[in-house]
Design a protein around this motif. Structure first.
Motif, PDB file in Angstrom:
ATOM      1  N   GLY A 273     -13.059  -8.875  14.429  1.00 55.89           N
ATOM      2  CA  GLY A 273     -11.998  -8.655  13.465  1.00 55.89           C
ATOM      3  C   GLY A 273     -12.021  -9.731  12.390  1.00 55.89           C
ATOM      4  N   GLY A 274     -10.988  -9.749  11.578  1.00 55.93           N
ATOM      5  CA  GLY A 274     -10.916 -10.696  10.475  1.00 55.93           C
ATOM      6  C   GLY A 274     -10.695 -12.116  10.964  1.00 55.93           C
ATOM      7  N   GLY A 275     -11.471 -13.036  10.418  1.00 53.72           N
ATOM      8  CA  GLY A 275     -11.340 -14.455  10.743  1.00 53.72           C
ATOM      9  C   GLY A 275     -11.922 -15.263   9.608  1.00 53.72           C
ATOM     10  N   ALA A 276     -12.995 -16.001   9.924  1.00 57.84           N
ATOM     11  CA  ALA A 276     -13.667 -16.747   8.870  1.00 57.84           C
ATOM     12  C   ALA A 276     -14.182 -15.804   7.779  1.00 57.84           C
ATOM     13  CB  ALA A 276     -14.831 -17.552   9.464  1.00 57.84           C
ATOM     14  N   ASP A 277     -14.548 -14.583   8.160  1.00 62.06           N
ATOM     15  CA  ASP A 277     -14.884 -13.538   7.195  1.00 62.06           C
ATOM     16  C   ASP A 277     -13.723 -12.548   7.154  1.00 62.06           C
ATOM     17  OD1 ASP A 277     -15.862 -11.555   5.593  1.00 62.06           O
ATOM     18  OD2 ASP A 277     -17.673 -11.163   6.766  1.00 62.06           O
ATOM     19  N   PRO A 278     -12.778 -12.729   6.250  1.00 69.31           N
ATOM     20  CA  PRO A 278     -11.581 -11.872   6.256  1.00 69.31           C
ATOM     21  C   PRO A 278     -11.872 -10.420   5.903  1.00 69.31           C
ATOM     22  CG  PRO A 278     -11.604 -13.267   4.301  1.00 69.31           C
ATOM     23  CD  PRO A 278     -12.735 -13.735   5.169  1.00 69.31           C
ATOM     24  N   LYS A 279     -13.058 -10.142   5.354  1.00 65.32           N
ATOM     25  CA  LYS A 279     -13.410  -8.749   5.032  1.00 65.32           C
ATOM     26  C   LYS A 279     -13.512  -7.894   6.289  1.00 65.32           C
ATOM     27  CE  LYS A 279     -17.272  -9.526   2.824  1.00 65.32           C
ATOM     28  NZ  LYS A 279     -17.337 -10.982   3.044  1.00 65.32           N
ATOM     29  N   MET A 280     -13.590  -8.525   7.462  1.00 63.08           N
ATOM     30  CA  MET A 280     -13.716  -7.785   8.723  1.00 63.08           C
ATOM     31  C   MET A 280     -12.355  -7.338   9.268  1.00 63.08           C
ATOM     32  SD  MET A 280     -16.637 -10.238  10.452  1.00 63.08           S
ATOM     33  CE  MET A 280     -16.716  -9.336  12.005  1.00 63.08           C
ATOM     34  N   LEU A 281     -11.314  -7.456   8.467  1.00 65.45           N
ATOM     35  CA  LEU A 281      -9.955  -7.120   8.884  1.00 65.45           C
ATOM     36  C   LEU A 281      -9.897  -5.712   9.488  1.00 65.45           C
ATOM     37  CD1 LEU A 281      -7.002  -8.305   8.655  1.00 65.45           C
ATOM     38  CD2 LEU A 281      -6.776  -6.887   6.606  1.00 65.45           C
ATOM     39  N   GLN A 282      -9.317  -5.594  10.693  1.00 60.90           N
ATOM     40  CA  GLN A 282      -9.246  -4.314  11.408  1.00 60.90           C
ATOM     41  C   GLN A 282      -7.836  -3.733  11.481  1.00 60.90           C
ATOM     42  OE1 GLN A 282     -12.111  -2.789  12.827  1.00 60.90           O
ATOM     43  NE2 GLN A 282     -13.090  -4.379  11.572  1.00 60.90           N
ATOM     44  N   THR A 283      -6.822  -4.562  11.421  1.00 61.28           N
ATOM     45  CA  THR A 283      -5.445  -4.076  11.529  1.00 61.28           C
ATOM     46  C   THR A 283      -5.128  -3.127  10.373  1.00 61.28           C
ATOM     47  OG1 THR A 283      -4.745  -6.074  12.662  1.00 61.28           O
ATOM     48  CG2 THR A 283      -3.023  -4.790  11.591  1.00 61.28           C
ATOM     49  N   THR A 284      -4.478  -2.020  10.675  1.00 65.24           N
ATOM     50  CA  THR A 284      -4.193  -1.009   9.657  1.00 65.24           C
ATOM     51  C   THR A 284      -2.686  -0.794   9.506  1.00 65.24           C
ATOM     52  OG1 THR A 284      -4.287   0.810  11.255  1.00 65.24           O
ATOM     53  CG2 THR A 284      -6.337   0.208  10.135  1.00 65.24           C
ATOM     54  N   ALA A 285      -2.302  -0.358   8.316  1.00 66.76           N
ATOM     55  CA  ALA A 285      -0.929   0.077   8.043  1.00 66.76           C
ATOM     56  C   ALA A 285      -1.031   1.377   7.255  1.00 66.76           C
ATOM     57  CB  ALA A 285      -0.165  -0.980   7.268  1.00 66.76           C
ATOM     58  N   GLU A 286      -0.517   2.457   7.843  1.00 62.00           N
ATOM     59  CA  GLU A 286      -0.559   3.766   7.201  1.00 62.00           C
ATOM     60  C   GLU A 286       0.858   4.182   6.812  1.00 62.00           C
ATOM     61  OE1 GLU A 286      -2.448   6.544   9.767  1.00 62.00           O
ATOM     62  OE2 GLU A 286      -4.333   5.407   9.900  1.00 62.00           O
ATOM     63  N   LYS A 287       0.980   4.822   5.659  1.00 63.47           N
ATOM     64  CA  LYS A 287       2.290   5.266   5.198  1.00 63.47           C
ATOM     65  C   LYS A 287       2.707   6.554   5.910  1.00 63.47           C
ATOM     66  CE  LYS A 287       2.863   3.351   0.569  1.00 63.47           C
ATOM     67  NZ  LYS A 287       2.851   3.652  -0.879  1.00 63.47           N
ATOM     68  N   ASP A 288       3.961   6.559   6.319  1.00 63.37           N
ATOM     69  CA  ASP A 288       4.590   7.764   6.853  1.00 63.37           C
ATOM     70  C   ASP A 288       5.958   7.851   6.193  1.00 63.37           C
ATOM     71  OD1 ASP A 288       5.387   9.969   8.241  1.00 63.37           O
ATOM     72  OD2 ASP A 288       5.714   8.926  10.139  1.00 63.37           O
ATOM     73  N   GLY A 289       6.020   8.585   5.098  1.00 67.62           N
ATOM     74  CA  GLY A 289       7.241   8.624   4.309  1.00 67.62           C
ATOM     75  C   GLY A 289       7.488   7.271   3.660  1.00 67.62           C
ATOM     76  N   ASP A 290       8.638   6.709   3.926  1.00 66.64           N
ATOM     77  CA  ASP A 290       8.966   5.417   3.326  1.00 66.64           C
ATOM     78  C   ASP A 290       8.753   4.261   4.320  1.00 66.64           C
ATOM     79  OD1 ASP A 290      11.010   5.916   5.075  1.00 66.64           O
ATOM     80  OD2 ASP A 290      12.637   5.607   3.632  1.00 66.64           O
ATOM     81  N   GLU A 291       7.900   4.506   5.318  1.00 66.98           N
ATOM     82  CA  GLU A 291       7.614   3.468   6.311  1.00 66.98           C
ATOM     83  C   GLU A 291       6.124   3.189   6.413  1.00 66.98           C
ATOM     84  OE1 GLU A 291      11.043   3.704   9.732  1.00 66.98           O
ATOM     85  OE2 GLU A 291       9.389   5.150   9.879  1.00 66.98           O
ATOM     86  N   TRP A 292       5.799   1.940   6.775  1.00 66.99           N
ATOM     87  CA  TRP A 292       4.450   1.590   7.212  1.00 66.99           C
ATOM     88  C   TRP A 292       4.391   1.747   8.732  1.00 66.99           C
ATOM     89  CZ3 TRP A 292       0.893   1.409   3.741  1.00 66.99           C
ATOM     90  CH2 TRP A 292       1.053   0.779   2.501  1.00 66.99           C
TER      91      TRP A 292
END
Length: 408
Positions: free
Chosen positions: A137-156
């Motif tokens: 996952g994301g660390g020293a190379d932050p481009k490897m970020l795995q955590t996601t946030a998807e929109k569902d109406g007015d919520e993440w």
């Protein structure tokens, strides 16, 4: 050494130094000697003293209860608080809250500023910055970020796995870095989202046992592993622009790296003072240890390197006022991290058995400073950035001369 700090910076730093010497360091020495840890109630007493002396939260605007110092003016005060294991905490200038305050100040909407930033500055809340992830996952190379946030109406809806989230166990809210546009490059498709720690789906799994830590506080601040399982928060909890998380994080980390440089410089200065005092009083082979040439020369080198570290940090701070100063900050962070590590090792060596005993703060300092070469970007990542910059600056005419030399 004279660093030509502004009169305001020097005046506040002088008062911070007096606070450290008169109130904070005596309590630290007592805690180290007796094992009587400092409670949160006692910490609040220090905050009240800091407020009475106009020292509280020097890095924050007056409208939120701080002292309103500009970035360059606050750095000498950060150097003073770094001399103590809880100095930064004692005036509410501690990481990660200090960096999170700036992040909210820059990017939060007015509701969040009132609901979270103001109480955070006042010490009514604690916060954490949740970006680093486990293996792959994301660390020293932050481009490897795995955590996601998807929109569902007015919520993440946030899903992911984080670790090394500092002080998460005492935090009231988390600033979570997540991918919000999976089709974009991570630098253009991630956001910072505020998540109250008691939100359904947030699980703080554990605190890691680790090298260092606030060994004189009643509560282990620590670094936590966290899982996010269908965590729902309003889209309006986005800090800064949607998909602009990395740009905002870079603003946070640039200044944060320099505040760390100053805090650890202050720690190194105190370590050298302790070592020199011990060497002057301790005799061996017929004379004080301070008279032995080998150690005298090593102390001279350490003082020289510490002066250079302070200078390069101040230069980077000056450049940060005019640009992102990415390379200047990388140089300051890498150089200072290595210098302070070397100084702690030398101070422990000079004090012998007293150096590794925890009656003095040196053993705590030694454990604390090692992580500085890893967090906020490891040495290798900063050197990679510096090397890329310096090789891109290679002059074409010099390259032509080198090629001609090779043809001879």
């Amino acid at each position: 050494m004279e660093y030509h700090d502004s009169e305001k910076a020097k005046e506040v730093a002088t008062r911070v130094e007096a606070f450290m010497e008169g109130e904070v360091l005596p309590r630290e020495r007592e805690a180290l000697r007796t094992g009587d840890r400092i409670s949160f109630d006692e910490l609040e007493d220090y905050w009240e003293m800091a407020k009475d002396r106009d020292l509280f939260a020097p890095q924050m605007p007056e409208e939120y209860g701080g002292q309103g110092l500009g970035f360059r003016d606050m750095l000498p005060s950060f150097e003073q608080v770094g001399r103590s294991l809880f100095g930064a905490l004692s005036i509410r200038a501690n990481a990660p809250d200090e960096g999170n305050m700036h992040t909210l100040e820059i990017g939060a909407n007015e509701r969040i500023k009132e609901e979270y930033l103001r109480p955070l500055v006042q010490g009514e809340m604690w916060s954490a910055f949740s970006m680093t992830e486990p293996m792959n996952g994301g660390g020293a190379d932050p481009k490897m970020l795995q955590t996601t946030a998807e929109k569902d109406g007015d919520e993440w809806v946030i899903n992911g796995h984080k670790w090394w989230t500092s002080q998460a166990k005492i935090a009231d809210f988390l600033l979570v870095m997540a991918r919000t546009d999976p089709d974009a490059h991570p630098y253009e498709g991630a956001s910072i989202i505020l998540v109250p720690v008691d939100t359904d789906g947030v699980e703080i799994v554990r605190n890691y046992d680790h090298l260092g830590g606030h060994g004189i506080m009643e509560t282990e601040f620590g670094h936590a592993e966290i899982t996010y399982d269908d965590v729902r928060v309003p889209v309006e909890n986005t800090i800064g622009e949607e998909n602009g998380g990395f740009r905002l994080a870079q603003l946070r980390l640039g200044g944060g790296r320099l505040t760390h440089c100053m805090r650890y410089s202050g720690m190194a200065e105190r370590a050298l003072t302790i070592a020199k005092t011990y060497m002057s009083e301790r005799e061996g082979f017929g004379s004080p240890i301070a008279d032995k040439q080998a150690l005298r020369h090593r102390i001279a080198d350490a003082e020289t390197n510490l002066h250079a570290a302070r200078t390069v940090s101040r230069h980077a701070a000056r450049e940060l006022d005019r640009s992102d100063a990415r390379i200047e900050v990388a140089m300051a962070k890498t150089f200072t991290a290595n210098v302070t590590n070397e100084i702690m090792d030398l101070a422990v060596q000079c004090c012998g058995g007293n150096g590794i005993a925890k009656d003095l703060p040196l053993a705590h300092f030694y454990e604390e400073v090692r992580a500085f070469r890893i967090f906020d970007g490891p040495d290798e990542v900063h050197r990679r950035s510096i090397a890329r910059e310096v090789f891109e600056d290679t002059a074409p005419e010099e390259l032509e001369n080198v090629l001609r030399f090779g043809e001879r």
